[in-house]
Design a protein around this motif. Structure first.
Motif, short mmCIF file in Angstrom:
data_model
loop_
_atom_site.label_atom_id
_atom_site.label_comp_id
_atom_site.label_asym_id
_atom_site.label_seq_id
_atom_site.Cartn_x
_atom_site.Cartn_y
_atom_site.Cartn_z
N VAL A 18 23.41 46.97 48.97
CA VAL A 18 24.60 46.18 49.30
C VAL A 18 24.28 44.69 49.24
N ALA A 19 23.10 44.30 49.75
CA ALA A 19 22.70 42.90 49.71
C ALA A 19 22.61 42.38 48.28
N ASP A 20 22.07 43.19 47.37
CA ASP A 20 22.00 42.80 45.96
C ASP A 20 23.40 42.59 45.39
N GLU A 21 24.33 43.47 45.76
CA GLU A 21 25.69 43.32 45.27
C GLU A 21 26.34 42.04 45.79
N VAL A 22 26.14 41.77 47.08
CA VAL A 22 26.69 40.54 47.67
C VAL A 22 26.12 39.32 46.95
N LYS A 23 24.82 39.34 46.71
CA LYS A 23 24.17 38.23 46.01
C LYS A 23 24.72 38.07 44.60
N ASN A 24 24.95 39.19 43.91
CA ASN A 24 25.48 39.13 42.55
C ASN A 24 26.90 38.57 42.51
N LEU A 25 27.62 38.66 43.63
CA LEU A 25 28.95 38.06 43.71
C LEU A 25 28.88 36.56 43.95
N GLY A 26 27.68 36.05 44.20
CA GLY A 26 27.50 34.61 44.37
C GLY A 26 27.32 34.16 45.80
N TYR A 27 27.17 35.10 46.73
CA TYR A 27 27.03 34.74 48.14
C TYR A 27 25.59 34.97 48.58
N ALA A 47 38.77 39.00 49.43
CA ALA A 47 39.35 39.74 48.31
C ALA A 47 38.28 40.19 47.34
N LYS A 48 37.39 39.27 46.99
CA LYS A 48 36.37 39.56 45.98
C LYS A 48 35.43 40.68 46.43
N ALA A 49 35.00 40.63 47.70
CA ALA A 49 34.06 41.64 48.20
C ALA A 49 34.73 43.02 48.26
#
Length: 389
Positions: A18-27, A47-49
């Protein structure tokens, strides 16, 4: 734009995914803890998450966190939080709770006190003694862990595993979020063949197709926070438009799902149709023991039956022995197996390259990973110049 603190909740063992996904979204301003990834972002991230996170369970807005060992402390500190910044006068705000290793162990009492404190807080802003709660939903959670209280509002509504495509499921379904996690953990690339020889209702192949086409998992569903006045409608319109812009519908994929149950294959095809990826998956009736492929360097990812789910011990042992023989024929492939059987490697006849502890629902499982050989690098032409000659 307003900064918020968000919590992407995660199944135990999947926090890093999940952390990798959050990081890939730019956060990148984030903290990873057991069961959750907390990150700071703007309102648009809600919205994005929700639209893009494939492996998180929910996206919650963190309203406050404090220590409380008495009901008075819980009430007063909850009341002091800025609830009216989020909840409008007609908002519906049911309260759910959980308590682990805390002095305040009665969840029902904690829920009642938090509800009363929020009402008192809202009274000061809206100058009314009665709230009809007929408007948008703001589900509040009071979570106590070792006397630390975390108060959140759920922005997702239904859990994020509910993509909107799986109207039909099998006897022992794998959650969509877990299926996506298994694929992401495998490092599968869309230019490689993907196979699930126990596809059931098709969740793993469908999630692979969504990943392969870069289709946002939340594209075809609604979220509780879409109706919140605090989030401008344009944020949701832009976020949804972006999901269509970024989807690569034309990418060629080779995804195969097989099963011995014709009825389940019909279900899988209907689910793939609902997800809009039916043309990207080849479903076929086939006994796992008979599978073969001329393709090299493929990925085989599966969630076969295990004792707690469907079969008895003798059947399980025979199945895993047969899997070892059948998978061995694909000697250049990588394969990944989710099971609760701690003796799986013994029955399978091969030691895993890597093993990861996870939970499939309430069942403790291991994700056995068998890495195949790397494909050869493509040869590059050597150009000889006149000077070199």
């Amino acid at each position: 734009m307003q900064t918020v603190e968000l919590i992407a909740t995660a199944t135990f063992g999947l926090e890093s995914v999940v952390a990798d996904e959050v990081k890939n979204l730019g956060y990148t301003d984030m903290t990873v803890e057991n069961g959750k990834v907390t990150f700071r972002a703007d309102l648009a991230a809600i919205a994005k998450a929700n639209l893009w996170l494939r492996t998180a369970d929910r996206v919650r807005i963190k309203i406050g966190e404090f220590k409380a060992t008495t009901f008075d402390e819980l009430f007063e500190q909850t009341k002091a939080l800025p609830w009216s910044d989020w909840i409008p006068v007609d908002g519906a705000f049911p309260v759910e709770g959980k308590s682990v290793k805390s002095t305040l162990f009665s969840v029902s009492d904690c829920q009642a006190i938090v509800k009363k404190a929020i009402v008192e807080s809202l009274k000061r802003t809206y100058k009314t003694d009665w709230f009809e709660e007929s408007g948008p939903l703001y589900k509040v959670e009071v979570a106590l862990l070792k006397d630390i209280v975390t108060l959140t509002i759920d922005s997702s509504g239904s859990g994020l595993h509910k993509r909107g495509y799986r109207e039909h499921i099998g006897a022992a379904p794998l959650k969509e979020t877990m299926a996506a996690a298994l694929i992401l953990l495998s490092r599968w690339k869309p230019d490689r063949v993907f196979m699930d020889p126990f596809c059931g209702s098709g969740t793993l192949p469908i999630e692979a197709a969504l990943i392969g086409h870069n289709i946002a998992p939340g594209m075809n569903r609604e979220f509780a926070s879409e109706n919140w006045p605090i989030i401008p409608r344009q944020i949701w319109r832009d976020a949804r438009a972006e999901t269509h812009d970024l989807a690569d519908y034309d990418r060629e994929l080779e995804i195969i799902g097989t099963d011995i149950d014709d009825e389940m294959l019909k279900v899988a095809r209907r689910n793939a149709g609902e997800a809009g990826v039916e043309d990207s998956i080849h479903f076929q009736r086939l006994d796992m023991r008979d599978m073969s492929s001329k393709r090299k360097y493929g990925y085989l990812i599966c969630n076969p039956p295990y004792g707690e789910r469907l079969l008895d011990k003798r059947e399980i042992v025979k199945l895993y022995q047969d899997m070892g023989k059948a998978f061995g024929k694909l000697d250049t492939w990588s394969y990944y197996v989710l099971t609760s059987d701690e003796e799986f490697e013994k029955h399978f006849g091969r030691e895993a390259s890597k093993k990861r502890k996870l939970y499939n629902g309430n069942i403790k499982v291991d994700y056995y990973q068998f890495f195949g050989p790397r494909p050869p690098r493509p040869k590059t032409e050597t150009i000889v110049t006149l000077d070199q000659a």
